[in-house]
Design a protein around this motif. Sequence first.
Motif, PDB file in Angstrom:
ATOM      1  N   SER A  99       0.806  -1.225   0.000  1.00  0.00           N
ATOM      2  CA  SER A  99       0.000   0.000   0.000  1.00  0.00           C
ATOM      3  C   SER A  99       0.840   1.277   0.000  1.00  0.00           C
ATOM      4  O   SER A  99       0.539   2.219  -0.752  1.00  0.00           O
ATOM      5  CB  SER A  99      -0.961  -0.004   1.193  1.00  0.00           C
ATOM      6  OG  SER A  99      -1.819   1.106   1.148  1.00  0.00           O
ATOM      7  N   PRO A 100       1.918   1.383   0.811  1.00  0.00           N
ATOM      8  CA  PRO A 100       2.727   2.612   0.780  1.00  0.00           C
ATOM      9  C   PRO A 100       3.391   2.870  -0.578  1.00  0.00           C
ATOM     10  O   PRO A 100       3.611   4.038  -0.937  1.00  0.00           O
ATOM     11  CB  PRO A 100       3.784   2.371   1.867  1.00  0.00           C
ATOM     12  CG  PRO A 100       3.161   1.376   2.780  1.00  0.00           C
ATOM     13  CD  PRO A 100       2.346   0.491   1.905  1.00  0.00           C
TER      14      PRO A 100
ATOM     15  N   LYS B 112       0.667   4.487  -2.625  1.00  0.00           N
ATOM     16  CA  LYS B 112       0.445   5.869  -2.181  1.00  0.00           C
ATOM     17  C   LYS B 112       1.556   6.795  -2.682  1.00  0.00           C
ATOM     18  O   LYS B 112       1.294   7.939  -3.068  1.00  0.00           O
ATOM     19  CB  LYS B 112       0.351   5.909  -0.661  1.00  0.00           C
ATOM     20  CG  LYS B 112      -0.924   5.293  -0.109  1.00  0.00           C
ATOM     21  CD  LYS B 112      -0.977   5.371   1.407  1.00  0.00           C
ATOM     22  CE  LYS B 112      -2.272   4.769   1.929  1.00  0.00           C
ATOM     23  NZ  LYS B 112      -2.343   4.788   3.413  1.00  0.00           N
TER      24      LYS B 112
ATOM     25  N   GLU C 218       0.868   7.367  -6.344  1.00  0.00           N
ATOM     26  CA  GLU C 218      -0.265   8.282  -6.508  1.00  0.00           C
ATOM     27  C   GLU C 218       0.134   9.742  -6.260  1.00  0.00           C
ATOM     28  O   GLU C 218      -0.362  10.651  -6.914  1.00  0.00           O
ATOM     29  CB  GLU C 218      -1.401   7.893  -5.551  1.00  0.00           C
ATOM     30  CG  GLU C 218      -2.104   6.590  -5.922  1.00  0.00           C
ATOM     31  CD  GLU C 218      -3.133   6.178  -4.895  1.00  0.00           C
ATOM     32  OE1 GLU C 218      -4.135   5.534  -5.253  1.00  0.00           O
ATOM     33  OE2 GLU C 218      -2.921   6.490  -3.686  1.00  0.00           O
ATOM     34  N   SER C 219       1.033   9.943  -5.331  1.00  0.00           N
ATOM     35  CA  SER C 219       1.426  11.313  -4.975  1.00  0.00           C
ATOM     36  C   SER C 219       2.448  11.917  -5.933  1.00  0.00           C
ATOM     37  O   SER C 219       2.575  13.140  -6.011  1.00  0.00           O
ATOM     38  CB  SER C 219       1.998  11.340  -3.548  1.00  0.00           C
ATOM     39  OG  SER C 219       3.231  10.638  -3.483  1.00  0.00           O
TER      40      SER C 219
ATOM     41  N   ARG D 277      -2.726   8.456 -10.585  1.00  0.00           N
ATOM     42  CA  ARG D 277      -2.814   9.127  -9.291  1.00  0.00           C
ATOM     43  C   ARG D 277      -3.906   8.550  -8.402  1.00  0.00           C
ATOM     44  O   ARG D 277      -4.164   9.060  -7.310  1.00  0.00           O
ATOM     45  CB  ARG D 277      -3.054  10.631  -9.496  1.00  0.00           C
ATOM     46  CG  ARG D 277      -1.875  11.343 -10.130  1.00  0.00           C
ATOM     47  CD  ARG D 277      -2.150  12.811 -10.319  1.00  0.00           C
ATOM     48  NE  ARG D 277      -1.073  13.465 -11.064  1.00  0.00           N
ATOM     49  CZ  ARG D 277      -1.150  14.692 -11.535  1.00  0.00           C
ATOM     50  NH1 ARG D 277      -2.243  15.421 -11.331  1.00  0.00           N
ATOM     51  NH2 ARG D 277      -0.143  15.216 -12.205  1.00  0.00           N
ATOM     52  N   LYS D 278      -4.563   7.497  -8.891  1.00  0.00           N
ATOM     53  CA  LYS D 278      -5.588   6.853  -8.075  1.00  0.00           C
ATOM     54  C   LYS D 278      -5.673   5.376  -8.414  1.00  0.00           C
ATOM     55  O   LYS D 278      -5.907   5.000  -9.561  1.00  0.00           O
ATOM     56  CB  LYS D 278      -6.953   7.512  -8.279  1.00  0.00           C
ATOM     57  CG  LYS D 278      -8.004   7.030  -7.283  1.00  0.00           C
ATOM     58  CD  LYS D 278      -9.302   7.806  -7.411  1.00  0.00           C
ATOM     59  CE  LYS D 278     -10.308   7.333  -6.362  1.00  0.00           C
ATOM     60  NZ  LYS D 278     -11.608   8.069  -6.487  1.00  0.00           N
TER      61      LYS D 278
ATOM     62  N   LYS E 191      -8.825  -3.008   1.378  1.00  0.00           N
ATOM     63  CA  LYS E 191      -8.646  -2.577   2.764  1.00  0.00           C
ATOM     64  C   LYS E 191      -8.407  -3.785   3.665  1.00  0.00           C
ATOM     65  O   LYS E 191      -9.114  -4.788   3.580  1.00  0.00           O
ATOM     66  CB  LYS E 191      -9.887  -1.818   3.236  1.00  0.00           C
ATOM     67  CG  LYS E 191      -9.803  -1.326   4.666  1.00  0.00           C
ATOM     68  CD  LYS E 191     -11.095  -0.619   5.062  1.00  0.00           C
ATOM     69  CE  LYS E 191     -11.042  -0.161   6.516  1.00  0.00           C
ATOM     70  NZ  LYS E 191     -12.307   0.486   6.932  1.00  0.00           N
TER      71      LYS E 191
ATOM     72  N   ASN F 280      11.216   3.814   1.341  1.00  0.00           N
ATOM     73  CA  ASN F 280       9.906   3.200   1.602  1.00  0.00           C
ATOM     74  C   ASN F 280      10.054   1.713   1.902  1.00  0.00           C
ATOM     75  O   ASN F 280       9.444   1.178   2.838  1.00  0.00           O
ATOM     76  CB  ASN F 280       9.001   3.418   0.380  1.00  0.00           C
ATOM     77  CG  ASN F 280       7.563   3.049   0.623  1.00  0.00           C
ATOM     78  OD1 ASN F 280       7.243   1.885   0.821  1.00  0.00           O
ATOM     79  ND2 ASN F 280       6.682   4.033   0.584  1.00  0.00           N
TER      80      ASN F 280
END
Length: 288
Positions: free
Chosen positions: A94-95, A98, A101-102, A110-111, A116, A271
């Motif tokens: 997940s990181p 992210k 995306e950033s 970006r998405k 979850k 990361n």
Amino acid sequence: TMNALANLFPKLEPIIEYQFQKLKYSISIFCEDFVKYRKLLAREFSLNENYSIKLTRCNSDSHRGGLGVYKLLIEGTERRIYKHGLAYLDIAFSPKIKLLESKALDTSLRKFKVPKIVKSTSEYNWCECVSYLSLNSESQLISPYIRLGGLAYLIYGLCGFDFHYENIIAHGEYPVLIDLECLFQLVLEFHRDSAFTSGVEAIGFFPTKLWGTNSSHEVSSLLTKNLKNSFNIPKLKGKTCDLLDYKSEILHGFREVYSFCMRERNSILENIKEHDKGIESRIIIRPT
């Protein structure tokens, strides 16, 4: 009867008994964990503590003594997946998403959607059940294929393996990876002469023939032919699209994430050091 079958095939009886014991063990472990986290799931879905579930064992590889994947229908709706395996890799991925995306230059990158995780340990996780969703207009088909190409390079860059058509779900405009236990693979000595386990083909995204004793078959994430009720690729109003019509979008996404990894090399390494230290990865000796 089972006795007649055992007499006819004497070597079959111990195999059936072994598989039954594995299934029995797997269900017992699930029941123990469900009792432990029943209240947690109730809070997650705002349910009465006496909620009912229906349990379905998914068609997946069993390992670690027969442990597998279960789908929970909670109050009649598919809500959660209970999965034995290397759950921390799902969280560690997940990181990276992210960060992408950033920092991505293309808006399609970006998405993303990542399932979850409600509860996770080193042995299993309770995660969101991701459903297949078809698309309604041709304009929606561009972003999914750009994201597929981007994910292909990200998985390749993280030394991923085994991302075949059963390990990805087309959730509308979002391709969702659902099995991340084969990230950070080592290239073992007996892999080096295998086309399936070297280069970008190894990740399982792109059409690749897997040879058996007398025949071959394809298992890639982007496989479109000879698959009934498949959930791995975007569809327009339920109709399968031709992969070759979107090869430029796939290549664009692949190149964009390659460029991202080159630009953000130091951030990615930091990361990995922060989130992935000590995490185990499943090593596959041969295709399953």
